[in-house]
Design an enzyme around this catalytic site. Structure first.
Site, PDB file in Angstrom:
ATOM      1  N   GLN A 167      -8.338 -28.397   0.390  1.00  0.00           N
ATOM      2  CA  GLN A 167      -9.365 -28.283  -0.656  1.00  0.00           C
ATOM      3  C   GLN A 167      -9.004 -27.197  -1.680  1.00  0.00           C
ATOM      4  N   ASP A 168      -8.798 -25.955  -1.200  1.00  0.00           N
ATOM      5  CA  ASP A 168      -8.571 -24.838  -2.124  1.00  0.00           C
ATOM      6  C   ASP A 168      -7.230 -24.976  -2.841  1.00  0.00           C
ATOM      7  N   THR A 213     -11.297 -14.428   5.864  1.00  0.00           N
ATOM      8  CA  THR A 213     -12.519 -15.225   6.021  1.00  0.00           C
ATOM      9  C   THR A 213     -13.705 -14.433   6.555  1.00  0.00           C
ATOM     10  N   HIS A 217     -16.924 -22.077   1.256  1.00  0.00           N
ATOM     11  CA  HIS A 217     -16.960 -22.714  -0.062  1.00  0.00           C
ATOM     12  C   HIS A 217     -16.568 -24.174   0.073  1.00  0.00           C
ATOM     13  N   ILE A 223      -1.233 -26.432   0.038  1.00  0.00           N
ATOM     14  CA  ILE A 223      -1.452 -27.114  -1.246  1.00  0.00           C
ATOM     15  C   ILE A 223      -2.259 -28.414  -1.084  1.00  0.00           C
ATOM     16  N   GLU A 249     -15.582 -15.433   8.726  1.00  0.00           N
ATOM     17  CA  GLU A 249     -15.655 -15.628  10.188  1.00  0.00           C
ATOM     18  C   GLU A 249     -15.231 -14.366  10.932  1.00  0.00           C
ATOM     19  N   LYS A 275      -7.050 -14.776  12.110  1.00  0.00           N
ATOM     20  CA  LYS A 275      -7.232 -14.384  10.706  1.00  0.00           C
ATOM     21  C   LYS A 275      -7.402 -12.866  10.576  1.00  0.00           C
ATOM     22  N   TYR A 292      -9.821 -18.810  15.870  1.00  0.00           N
ATOM     23  CA  TYR A 292      -9.565 -18.865  14.424  1.00  0.00           C
ATOM     24  C   TYR A 292      -9.753 -17.492  13.801  1.00  0.00           C
ATOM     25  N   ARG A 315       3.288 -29.817   4.571  1.00  0.00           N
ATOM     26  CA  ARG A 315       3.870 -30.444   5.764  1.00  0.00           C
ATOM     27  C   ARG A 315       4.159 -31.898   5.473  1.00  0.00           C
TER      28      ARG A 315
HETATM   29  P1  NAP Z   1      -8.130 -26.963   4.304  1.00  0.00           P
HETATM   30  O1  NAP Z   1      -8.698 -27.907   3.314  1.00  0.00           O
HETATM   31  O2  NAP Z   1      -8.315 -27.237   5.748  1.00  0.00           O
HETATM   32  O3  NAP Z   1      -6.579 -26.800   3.992  1.00  0.00           O
HETATM   33  C1  NAP Z   1      -5.706 -26.164   4.883  1.00  0.00           C
HETATM   34  C2  NAP Z   1      -4.299 -26.373   4.386  1.00  0.00           C
HETATM   35  O4  NAP Z   1      -3.380 -25.726   5.285  1.00  0.00           O
HETATM   36  C3  NAP Z   1      -3.878 -27.845   4.305  1.00  0.00           C
HETATM   37  O5  NAP Z   1      -3.123 -28.018   3.144  1.00  0.00           O
HETATM   38  C4  NAP Z   1      -2.995 -28.000   5.532  1.00  0.00           C
HETATM   39  O6  NAP Z   1      -2.023 -28.990   5.410  1.00  0.00           O
HETATM   40  C5  NAP Z   1      -2.320 -26.633   5.533  1.00  0.00           C
HETATM   41  N1  NAP Z   1      -1.646 -26.358   6.795  1.00  0.00           N
HETATM   42  C6  NAP Z   1      -2.185 -26.366   8.042  1.00  0.00           C
HETATM   43  N2  NAP Z   1      -1.235 -26.065   8.964  1.00  0.00           N
HETATM   44  C7  NAP Z   1      -0.076 -25.881   8.281  1.00  0.00           C
HETATM   45  C8  NAP Z   1       1.246 -25.574   8.671  1.00  0.00           C
HETATM   46  N3  NAP Z   1       1.584 -25.395   9.958  1.00  0.00           N
HETATM   47  N4  NAP Z   1       2.193 -25.461   7.708  1.00  0.00           N
HETATM   48  C9  NAP Z   1       1.883 -25.665   6.408  1.00  0.00           C
HETATM   49  N5  NAP Z   1       0.636 -25.970   5.971  1.00  0.00           N
HETATM   50  C10 NAP Z   1      -0.334 -26.074   6.906  1.00  0.00           C
HETATM   51  O7  NAP Z   1      -8.699 -25.478   4.063  1.00  0.00           O
HETATM   52  P2  NAP Z   1      -9.379 -24.858   2.752  1.00  0.00           P
HETATM   53  O8  NAP Z   1     -10.836 -25.017   2.884  1.00  0.00           O
HETATM   54  O9  NAP Z   1      -8.667 -25.327   1.552  1.00  0.00           O
HETATM   55  O10 NAP Z   1      -9.081 -23.310   3.010  1.00  0.00           O
HETATM   56  C11 NAP Z   1      -7.924 -22.673   2.479  1.00  0.00           C
HETATM   57  C12 NAP Z   1      -7.684 -21.371   3.238  1.00  0.00           C
HETATM   58  O11 NAP Z   1      -8.804 -20.514   3.095  1.00  0.00           O
HETATM   59  C13 NAP Z   1      -7.474 -21.524   4.728  1.00  0.00           C
HETATM   60  O12 NAP Z   1      -6.547 -20.541   5.122  1.00  0.00           O
HETATM   61  C14 NAP Z   1      -8.839 -21.221   5.331  1.00  0.00           C
HETATM   62  O13 NAP Z   1      -8.701 -20.733   6.646  1.00  0.00           O
HETATM   63  C15 NAP Z   1      -9.315 -20.149   4.363  1.00  0.00           C
HETATM   64  N6  NAP Z   1     -10.767 -20.054   4.184  1.00  0.00           N
HETATM   65  C16 NAP Z   1     -11.488 -21.144   3.813  1.00  0.00           C
HETATM   66  C17 NAP Z   1     -12.846 -21.016   3.576  1.00  0.00           C
HETATM   67  C18 NAP Z   1     -13.681 -22.198   3.171  1.00  0.00           C
HETATM   68  O14 NAP Z   1     -14.907 -22.113   3.288  1.00  0.00           O
HETATM   69  N7  NAP Z   1     -13.085 -23.261   2.663  1.00  0.00           N
HETATM   70  C19 NAP Z   1     -13.462 -19.762   3.718  1.00  0.00           C
HETATM   71  C20 NAP Z   1     -12.688 -18.670   4.073  1.00  0.00           C
HETATM   72  C21 NAP Z   1     -11.331 -18.824   4.288  1.00  0.00           C
HETATM   73  P3  NAP Z   1      -2.208 -30.495   6.002  1.00  0.00           P
HETATM   74  O15 NAP Z   1      -2.797 -31.276   4.874  1.00  0.00           O
HETATM   75  O16 NAP Z   1      -0.816 -30.886   6.343  1.00  0.00           O
HETATM   76  O17 NAP Z   1      -3.117 -30.383   7.188  1.00  0.00           O
HETATM   77  O1  G4F Z   2     -18.738 -26.420   8.182  1.00  0.00           O
HETATM   78  P1  G4F Z   2     -18.305 -25.647   9.362  1.00  0.00           P
HETATM   79  O2  G4F Z   2     -17.407 -26.308  10.335  1.00  0.00           O
HETATM   80  O3  G4F Z   2     -17.690 -24.292   8.795  1.00  0.00           O
HETATM   81  P2  G4F Z   2     -17.424 -22.865   9.491  1.00  0.00           P
HETATM   82  O4  G4F Z   2     -17.305 -22.966  10.951  1.00  0.00           O
HETATM   83  O5  G4F Z   2     -18.449 -21.919   8.956  1.00  0.00           O
HETATM   84  O6  G4F Z   2     -15.981 -22.509   8.914  1.00  0.00           O
HETATM   85  C1  G4F Z   2     -15.660 -22.683   7.546  1.00  0.00           C
HETATM   86  O7  G4F Z   2     -15.985 -21.506   6.828  1.00  0.00           O
HETATM   87  C2  G4F Z   2     -15.239 -20.333   7.223  1.00  0.00           C
HETATM   88  C3  G4F Z   2     -15.732 -19.171   6.349  1.00  0.00           C
HETATM   89  O8  G4F Z   2     -16.897 -18.624   6.907  1.00  0.00           O
HETATM   90  C4  G4F Z   2     -13.763 -20.612   7.000  1.00  0.00           C
HETATM   91  F1  G4F Z   2     -13.045 -19.497   7.319  1.00  0.00           F
HETATM   92  C5  G4F Z   2     -13.327 -21.788   7.849  1.00  0.00           C
HETATM   93  O9  G4F Z   2     -11.952 -22.077   7.567  1.00  0.00           O
HETATM   94  C6  G4F Z   2     -14.162 -23.010   7.458  1.00  0.00           C
HETATM   95  O10 G4F Z   2     -13.838 -23.351   6.135  1.00  0.00           O
HETATM   96  O11 G4F Z   2     -19.593 -25.141  10.182  1.00  0.00           O
HETATM   97  C7  G4F Z   2     -20.638 -24.443   9.549  1.00  0.00           C
HETATM   98  C8  G4F Z   2     -21.791 -24.287  10.543  1.00  0.00           C
HETATM   99  C9  G4F Z   2     -21.357 -23.743  11.902  1.00  0.00           C
HETATM  100  O12 G4F Z   2     -22.286 -22.800  12.323  1.00  0.00           O
HETATM  101  C10 G4F Z   2     -21.423 -24.958  12.820  1.00  0.00           C
HETATM  102  O13 G4F Z   2     -21.700 -24.658  14.177  1.00  0.00           O
HETATM  103  O14 G4F Z   2     -22.359 -25.565  10.782  1.00  0.00           O
HETATM  104  C11 G4F Z   2     -22.569 -25.713  12.174  1.00  0.00           C
HETATM  105  N1  G4F Z   2     -22.589 -27.142  12.486  1.00  0.00           N
HETATM  106  C12 G4F Z   2     -23.671 -27.807  12.947  1.00  0.00           C
HETATM  107  N2  G4F Z   2     -23.366 -29.100  13.137  1.00  0.00           N
HETATM  108  C13 G4F Z   2     -21.571 -28.003  12.354  1.00  0.00           C
HETATM  109  C14 G4F Z   2     -22.061 -29.240  12.764  1.00  0.00           C
HETATM  110  N3  G4F Z   2     -20.304 -27.832  11.932  1.00  0.00           N
HETATM  111  C15 G4F Z   2     -19.498 -28.931  11.891  1.00  0.00           C
HETATM  112  N4  G4F Z   2     -18.245 -28.794  11.431  1.00  0.00           N
HETATM  113  N5  G4F Z   2     -19.944 -30.167  12.304  1.00  0.00           N
HETATM  114  C16 G4F Z   2     -21.217 -30.371  12.760  1.00  0.00           C
HETATM  115  O15 G4F Z   2     -21.571 -31.484  13.113  1.00  0.00           O
END
Ligand code: NAP
Ligand code: G4F
Length: 347
Positions: free
Chosen positions: A17-18, A130, A182, A14, A132, A157, A153, A38
């Protein structure tokens, strides 16, 4: 007179971001929303304070690594729908903390499913899968594309994704959204989009000289988080649970992302040099972007670009915010934040 009972939803993750966007979305739809979070030493309320203070969101402390806390959360909330968003969500960090990542992203899902369906076989569950999981299988990727995870990761997943499909095969309502990247003004600053919009906003205000990044050539399909949480809800309103790819269908490289951020903020970037020595300079020749090996992943996912035609056809879902609008939204939000006209971004 019969009183319509509110639908109850439990959201794990909760504070992320999402989680924050989904909570707002469900509250607006009239749901009673419970958030699983947490208890940490830092302030975890940044994204949800406005919902919590107003009483619209009920919070339950716990941890995906701690079975009794999951049992308590499900007992207390007695949900019709569960959205499992909790995860160690940083791909790069998963190489450094593989065990923790596995325990939260896979074992946590196993704990949740066991407890939830023991409580009530009819609960509808959404699992945050995801893109990924596709690894470097060439784009475009759809529900039919072969999975080839390259990070701890993605491995965790994918195992969770398979578990969801096993439960579904047994007749449970277990849906899975294969979401592509996103973003939003609420994105964590350790992800590349927000890292860049935040750093460029600071540069604009003279508070930072330059930003250091990793792989410029990786391509991602970046959409707006607000559009994607709507898809999560749509999946749980269907007759049958299924798996859906959610994406914009458009990919950009990190290099293009930097160019777009630079031009939106009025600091156009041009490139000089090659490899680790490549730099991005502004129009005065000042270095604004440089490369550091430490931001490279041990194994990279080169190109993600999703084909969301199934979601469009079956759910009627489509994204409403373009890449350019997303970057503009994030840049403007960070300018307000850095400029001090807003304490926290609530876009
Ligand atoms: P986020 O901002 O990193 O949020 C992750 C959440 O998980 C936070 O609320 C975090 O809590 C909680 N969490 C982590 N470990 C936990 C634990 N042990 N017990 C309870 N809560 C825990 O991620 P998001 O971008 O909102 O993504 C939401 C979900 O979609 C994730 O599962 C991510 O892997 C998946 N996803 C995201 C994307 C994307 O592009 N955003 C794409 C595909 C899939 P804390 O605040 O305590 O750390
Ligand atoms: O923003 P990123 O860290 O996102 P990544 O690795 O794509 O993962 C995110 O999207 C996934 C869905 O496809 C989710 F499942 C996952 O939870 C997360 O939300 O990196 C995006 C790209 C990567 O290729 C990385 O190598 O950007 C490249 N990158 C280049 N410079 C960087 C950086 N990434 C980060 N975080 N920081 C850099 O300085």
């Amino acid at each position: 007179m019969t009183l319509m009972k509110k639908k109850r939803a439990l959201i794990t993750g909760i504070t992320g971001q999402d989680g924050s966007y989904l909570a707002e979305f469900l509250i607006n739809k009239g749901y009673e929303v419970y958030g699983f979070m947490r208890r940490t030493s830092t302030d975890p309320f940044a994204r949800i304070e406005h919902l919590h203070v107003s009483g619209a969101l009920k919070l339950i402390y716990g941890n995906m690594r701690d079975l009794p806390t999951i049992e308590r959360a499900i007992e207390e909330s007695d949900p019709h729908e569960i959205y499992n968003l909790a995860a160690q969500s940083h791909v790069g960090v998963s190489f450094l903390c593989p065990d923790e990542t596995w325990d939260i992203n896979y074992m946590g899902v196993e704990r949740l499913l066991t407890v939830a369906y023991k409580h009530n076989k009819k609960i509808r569950i959404y699992q945050a899968s995801t893109s990924e999981m596709f690894g470097s299988t060439p784009p475009p990727q759809s529900e039919k594309t072969v999975f080839a995870p390259v990070s701890p990761y993605a491995e965790a997943k994918l195992k969770a994704h398979h578990l969801i499909e096993e439960y579904r095969a047994q007749g449970y309502f277990a849906a899975s959204g294969i979401l592509f990247n996103h973003e939003s003004p609420r994105r964590g600053k350790h992800f590349v989009t927000r890292k860049l919009t935040h750093a460029f906003a600071k540069m604009k205000y003279g508070m930072q000289d330059h930003v250091t990044v990793g792989n410029l050539d990786a391509e991602r399909d970046w959409g707006f988080a607000g559009d994607y949480v709507r898809a999560m809800w749509m999946m749980l309103q269907e007759k049958k649970a299924d798996t859906y790819v959610i994406a914009t269908g458009e990919a950009h490289s990190v290099r293009q992302l930097i160019e777009t951020v630079g031009s939106v903020i009025g600091m156009p970037i041009h490139w000089e040099g090659k490899g680790l020595k490549e730099v991005g300079k502004d129009e005065h020749g000042t270095i604004r972007v440089s490369i550091d090996k430490k931001f490279y992943r041990p194994r990279e996912v080169d190109a993600l670009q999703g084909d969301a035609s199934k979601a469009k056809r079956k759910l009627g879902w489509k994204p409403e915010v373009s890449f350019e609008e997303l970057v503009e939204m994030m840049v403007q939000a960070d300018l307000r934040l850095i400029g001090g006209t807003q304490e926290y971004v609530q876009q």
